[in-house]
Scaffold this active site. Structure first.
Site, PDB file in Angstrom:
ATOM      1  N   HIS A  57      43.376  32.738  48.609  1.00  0.00           N
ATOM      2  CA  HIS A  57      43.205  34.189  48.730  1.00  0.00           C
ATOM      3  C   HIS A  57      42.500  34.472  50.047  1.00  0.00           C
ATOM      4  O   HIS A  57      41.696  33.655  50.535  1.00  0.00           O
ATOM      5  CB  HIS A  57      42.359  34.726  47.582  1.00  0.00           C
ATOM      6  CG  HIS A  57      43.035  34.706  46.255  1.00  0.00           C
ATOM      7  ND1 HIS A  57      42.695  35.584  45.254  1.00  0.00           N
ATOM      8  CD2 HIS A  57      44.020  33.921  45.753  1.00  0.00           C
ATOM      9  CE1 HIS A  57      43.443  35.349  44.187  1.00  0.00           C
ATOM     10  NE2 HIS A  57      44.255  34.342  44.469  1.00  0.00           N
ATOM     11  N   GLU A  59      39.995  36.324  50.800  1.00  0.00           N
ATOM     12  CA  GLU A  59      38.539  36.268  50.728  1.00  0.00           C
ATOM     13  C   GLU A  59      38.018  34.834  50.796  1.00  0.00           C
ATOM     14  O   GLU A  59      37.060  34.549  51.509  1.00  0.00           O
ATOM     15  CB  GLU A  59      38.025  36.912  49.421  1.00  0.00           C
ATOM     16  CG  GLU A  59      38.406  38.356  49.234  1.00  0.00           C
ATOM     17  CD  GLU A  59      39.674  38.554  48.410  1.00  0.00           C
ATOM     18  OE1 GLU A  59      39.719  39.519  47.632  1.00  0.00           O
ATOM     19  OE2 GLU A  59      40.627  37.755  48.564  1.00  0.00           O
ATOM     20  N   CYS A  87      39.431  39.589  42.888  1.00  0.00           N
ATOM     21  CA  CYS A  87      39.595  39.062  41.537  1.00  0.00           C
ATOM     22  C   CYS A  87      38.310  38.323  41.145  1.00  0.00           C
ATOM     23  O   CYS A  87      37.361  38.225  41.924  1.00  0.00           O
ATOM     24  CB  CYS A  87      40.794  38.109  41.498  1.00  0.00           C
ATOM     25  SG  CYS A  87      40.539  36.578  42.443  1.00  0.00           S
ATOM     26  N   CYS A  90      37.426  35.414  43.556  1.00  0.00           N
ATOM     27  CA  CYS A  90      36.953  35.864  44.865  1.00  0.00           C
ATOM     28  C   CYS A  90      35.575  36.495  44.810  1.00  0.00           C
ATOM     29  O   CYS A  90      34.732  36.212  45.666  1.00  0.00           O
ATOM     30  CB  CYS A  90      37.970  36.804  45.499  1.00  0.00           C
ATOM     31  SG  CYS A  90      39.491  35.935  45.961  1.00  0.00           S
TER      32      CYS A  90
END
Length: 162
Positions: A57, A59, A87, A90
């Site tokens: 991801h 992040e 999410c 993250c």
């Protein structure tokens, strides 16, 4: 009450530009950048498809890059800008990296962990608090995501009929 500063919209525009590049390599248009003292120290967009890695991801990639660049996993005095509400994985990484401030664009009603389906940042048992500001340039981010998935469905339908 968290508040925007003068540079938040400018940095969010930068991260939205980065997100626009992701679909060119088949990635969802989600991007992040980390800022320290007004300077971008790391930037990334999702690379889950490219790396075939569920943890790639934006992040997480930004946090990893910033930790390498700074020589510290403690990313204090920074602000993380993201085009989509983080999410659970993250926001967990954000908390563990000691990032004090998060600014995100669109909410994520399917996986958002900063107020949408759960709200991890204010959890009193965590040892670090993250100031969260959501909805900055939300319409633009939401539009990017909707167009990406619209095109994905259109391409899939075209392949099915071919």
């Amino acid at each position: 009450m968290p508040s925007l500063n003068d540079r938040d919209i400018s940095f969010m525009q930068q991260v939205l530009m980065l997100a626009r590049a992701a679909p060119l390599i088949g990635e969802v248009p989600i991007a992040a950048l980390l800022v320290h003292d007004g300077i971008v120290i790391a930037r990334a967009h999702n690379l889950r498809e490219t790396k075939q890695d569920p943890t790639a991801h934006a992040e997480v990639l930004v946090i990893q890059d910033a930790a390498r660049r700074t020589g510290s996993w403690r990313l204090i005095d920074t602000t993380l800008y993201v085009t989509l509400e983080p999410c659970t994985m993250c926001i967990g990484a954000i908390v563990l990296a000691r990032i004090p401030r998060l600014v995100f664009a669109a909410t994520d009603p399917k996986a958002g962990a900063c107020g949408s389906i759960m709200n991890i940042p204010p959890e009193p048992q965590l040892n670090h608090r993250v100031e969260v500001i959501g909805g900055v340039c939300a319409e633009e981010s939401q539009s990017l995501l909707q167009e990406f998935f619209r095109q994905l469905r259109k391409d899939a339908a075209r392949r099915e009929t071919a």
